[in-house]
Design an enzyme around this catalytic site. Structure first.
Site, PDB file in Angstrom:
ATOM      1  N   GLN A  53       0.897  -1.147   0.000  1.00  0.00           N
ATOM      2  CA  GLN A  53       0.000   0.000   0.000  1.00  0.00           C
ATOM      3  C   GLN A  53       0.927   1.187   0.000  1.00  0.00           C
ATOM      4  O   GLN A  53       2.007   1.123   0.548  1.00  0.00           O
ATOM      5  CB  GLN A  53      -0.805   0.019   1.295  1.00  0.00           C
ATOM      6  CG  GLN A  53      -1.714  -1.155   1.491  1.00  0.00           C
ATOM      7  CD  GLN A  53      -3.018  -0.973   0.775  1.00  0.00           C
ATOM      8  OE1 GLN A  53      -3.251   0.064   0.178  1.00  0.00           O
ATOM      9  NE2 GLN A  53      -3.846  -1.978   0.815  1.00  0.00           N
ATOM     10  N   SER A  54       0.498   2.305  -0.576  1.00  0.00           N
ATOM     11  CA  SER A  54       1.492   3.379  -0.617  1.00  0.00           C
ATOM     12  C   SER A  54       1.671   4.140   0.662  1.00  0.00           C
ATOM     13  O   SER A  54       2.764   4.502   0.989  1.00  0.00           O
ATOM     14  CB  SER A  54       1.220   4.410  -1.674  1.00  0.00           C
ATOM     15  OG  SER A  54       0.332   4.055  -2.527  1.00  0.00           O
ATOM     16  N   THR A  55       0.648   4.428   1.393  1.00  0.00           N
ATOM     17  CA  THR A  55       0.864   5.250   2.578  1.00  0.00           C
ATOM     18  C   THR A  55       0.229   4.591   3.782  1.00  0.00           C
ATOM     19  O   THR A  55      -0.616   3.723   3.650  1.00  0.00           O
ATOM     20  CB  THR A  55       0.235   6.647   2.430  1.00  0.00           C
ATOM     21  OG1 THR A  55      -1.168   6.481   2.329  1.00  0.00           O
ATOM     22  CG2 THR A  55       0.743   7.374   1.214  1.00  0.00           C
TER      23      THR A  55
END
Ligand SMILES: [Zn+2]
Length: 699
Positions: free
Chosen positions: A26-28
């Site tokens: 997941q990116s953040t």
């Protein structure tokens, strides 16, 4: 043998024998929290791997990247790990929710597909199985990678444009520094806590009075006034805490335009060229106020007017340039030789010159922590001994015989260089010969043998290219700075070795000259007097890039810092147990080469002092008192009467070992062992001492 998957891409037994990797990301952090379901889906890929025929225990999940942005693969160790595993041919299948998610950045993506193709690894997402070694699958994967990149680009643009538009209207809510609160309706007000307000106003006022952030820090510390801090970490609301003043905190107060009521967007910019590998947050560069993209005045309630903010910035800049001038580097008049090149071996900061012991002797002082926190100085090293040591090392390194050795070493390198030249010439010759042979073979073949001719032509071409390559490499090698020393160079170096000590000691050579000379040879010197008790550690970093370590015994104020304390204690204890008196112990210590904390020879008094500190009684046992035939045991008072001194003198003699005796129990009178010879010797000593001076007490 192959098994067909539901989507007709064959999975080989070899692939199934390797591991399957599920790559979860997941990116953040926000996505991790809010899109837990997506993470669930990604973990569901394990099931898919099992369905494709991988035993569950051979399916690995890489989810190290949770919470890390994908824009740069160098920040993502999970991705790197995956790449490494693929290159070791250990991976049969890589699963990711969308295959295109694997690598957002185009270059990384291609690398991954390429590697999977090379090592026969399959790629799969929720829908499809791809074989990167098959042309059509590669095309598909490449496309989806490109699309993903385009999508990311658009997303970024839209986000930035949106933020920028909002910022231009002053509507983008930026993080507020301490001293402000955002109300429920979004408006910003001063912190309701009056103490917080008052302290911030005081800091600004004191800066106006005192003129430097450091002075403000000292003022606040001395007055026992902490500064309010609001750390924007963890869930809101972020409470205000109070912390002792620090220069950096005062500076961030002074540099923040919010306190002037001004809304600024884009105070910092990310400069990718300044990013250092391994340091995640470097590369942030502050823009000067003139370059702020959005700067709206009178948006917030203000602590100071805007013109004061501008004045403060100018003053801070002026302070900084003054500080920069005072930075180490320029040789200045003064005794300390290492001024400007002394570095702290504990914290790495530059050490300044100071005076200690009521200004009596110069010291190198590490004051970094002091400047930042107003706390105790990191360390102080007495300059004199260190200077002498460094000077000694310098002169030793430049001694005539050392320089002669260096010249000899250079000559050896020169010879090696010549040998290498010869090697290159041989290589060139061989390549030319090969080309010539290929040419002749080509010319010999009959034109009818077209296939043969073509092959030979190709070989000739290859040989010619090899010649070109070798010539090119030789040329490059020759262009490197050579080691060829002229006769004059060598003579100059020898002369330097002979002249340097003379130049160094010449009466016309000033301190500044010596410092300059030193810097030609030595880049910096690291100092640390905390590494070992009673010693100074120093590391000389020479201009050549070499580094040498040295230890120095230093003058200490007390025995707790004495370098050989353990050895001294062991000696004293064993001699004491053997029944030796202080005077004998002192003599033994001196002959073993020990010195007192102040670097002097031991005497009975010094040993007495140590015995007191270690709780050793005066004399070991009564058995050691066994008088010989010529000796007798008398009381201390009797002894005083016989020799003709006060009893206190007898006690002193007992203490320093001039007399042998014992106090059986505390409070009882001392028993002294004397012989006629001892009494006579002491009487002579007293008579002599009285003749020398009648005023001084007899010892
Ligand atoms: Zn330090």
């Amino acid at each position: 043998m192959s098994i067909l998957s539901p989507l007709e891409t064959p999975i080989t037994v070899q692939q199934q024998a390797r591991l399957a990797y599920v790559y979860v990301r997941q990116s953040t952090m926000a996505q991790v929290v809010h899109h837990g379901e997506s993470t669930e889906l990604q973990y569901g890929l394990v099931e898919r791997a099992v369905a494709l025929g991988w035993p569950r225990e051979r399916v690995r999940v890489i989810d190290e990247d949770l919470g890390q942005s994908a824009a740069w693969a160098d920040q993502r160790s999970g991705f790197q790990q995956l790449i490494a595993e693929i290159s070791l041919a250990r991976v049969g299948l890589v699963l990711s929710r969308e295959a295109s998610r694997l690598a957002r950045n185009h270059g990384d993506w291609h690398r991954l597909v390429e590697l999977c193709g090379l090592f026969g690894t399959l790629l799969a997402d929720g829908e499809r199985l791809y074989d990167p070694s098959a042309y059509h699958d590669r095309l598909l994967l490449g496309l989806s990678g490109m699309l993903s990149e385009a999508e990311l680009h658009q997303l970024k643009l839209r986000l930035h444009a949106g933020a920028r538009h909002k910022a231009e209207r002053g509507e983008l809510h930026l993080g507020l520094p301490v001293g402000f609160v955002r109300l429920a309706d979004g408006t910003v007000d001063l912190e309701p806590d009056q103490e917080v307000q008052a302290r911030i106003r005081l800091a600004f006022q004191k800066f106006a009075d005192l003129g430097s952030a450091r002075a403000v820090m000292h003022y606040l510390r001395q007055s026992g006034l902490p500064l309010p801090v609001r750390r924007r970490r963890g869930p809101e609301p972020h409470p205000v805490t109070w912390e002792p003043a620090r220069t950096s905190r005062v500076l961030s107060l002074l540099k923040n335009p919010t306190y002037a009521g001004t809304y600024v967007y884009g105070r910092t910019v990310l400069d990718p060229t300044r990013r250092q590998p391994g340091q995640r947050y470097s590369g942030v560069v502050r823009r000067p106020p003139a370059q702020w993209p959005v700067c709206l005045h009178d948006v917030y309630p203000a602590y100071i007017p805007w013109d004061e903010f501008v004045r403060n910035q100018a003053r801070l800049r002026a302070n900084q340039s003054r500080y920069a001038e005072a930075q180490p580097g320029v040789p200045r008049q003064g005794r300390a030789l290492l001024q400007g090149i002394a570095r702290c071996g504990r914290c790495g900061g530059w050490m300044g010159l100071g005076y200690s012991g009521r200004g009596q002797y110069p010291v190198y002082r590490c004051a970094d922590a002091k400047a930042e926190y107003g706390s105790a100085t990191c360390q102080e090293v007495r300059a004199e001994a260190v200077d002498v040591a460094v000077e000694g090392q310098l002169l030793a390194a430049l001694a005539p015989d050392q320089v002669a050795l260096a010249v000899a070493a250079l000559e050896e390198l020169e010879q090696e260089d010549r040998a290498l030249h010869h090697q290159w010439e041989l290589r060139q010759e061989r390549a030319r010969y090969a080309a010539e042979r290929a040419r002749r073979q080509y010319q010999l073949v009959e034109p009818e043998h077209r296939l043969v001719a073509r092959t030979l032509e190709g070989q000739w071409e290859v040989a010619l290219r090899a010649v070109e390559q070798v010539e090119h490499e030789y040329e490059q090698w020759r262009r490197q700075p050579g080691l060829m020393l002229s006769r004059a160079d060598r003579e100059a170096m020898r002369a330097l070795g002979e002249n340097f000590p003379i130049l160094w000691h010449a009466p016309t050579t000033t301190v500044v000259d010596r410092k300059r000379l030193l810097r030609l040879v030595i880049r910096e010197v690291l100092l640390d007097n905390h590494r070992a008790r009673g010693q100074v550690w120093l590391q000389i970093n020479w201009q050549t890039g070499a580094a040498t370590e040295h230890w120095l015994r230093r003058c200490v104020l007390s025995y707790t810092q004495h370098a050989d304390l353990e050895d001294v204690e062991q000696q004293v204890r064993s001699l004491h147990t053997a029944g030796h008196v202080d005077g004998e112990i002192a003599a033994a210590l001196n002959s073993a080469g020990f010195r007192t904390a102040h670097g002097r020879a031991f005497n009975g008094r010094a040993v007495w002092y140590l015995r007191q500190a270690w709780g050793l009684p005066a004399v070991a046992t009564t058995t050691s008192l066994e008088p010989t035939e010529s000796e007798q045991v008398i009381s201390a008072e009797e002894a005083a009467g016989i020799i003709g001194v006060w009893p206190t003198t007898i006690y002193k003699w007992l203490r320093i070992g001039r007399l042998r005796g014992v106090q059986v129990r505390s409070g009882l009178s001392w028993k002294v062992v004397v012989s006629p010879a001892v009494i006579a010797a002491l009487q002579v000593h007293v008579a002599q001492a009285r003749r020398v001076t009648r005023r001084l007490p007899i010892t």
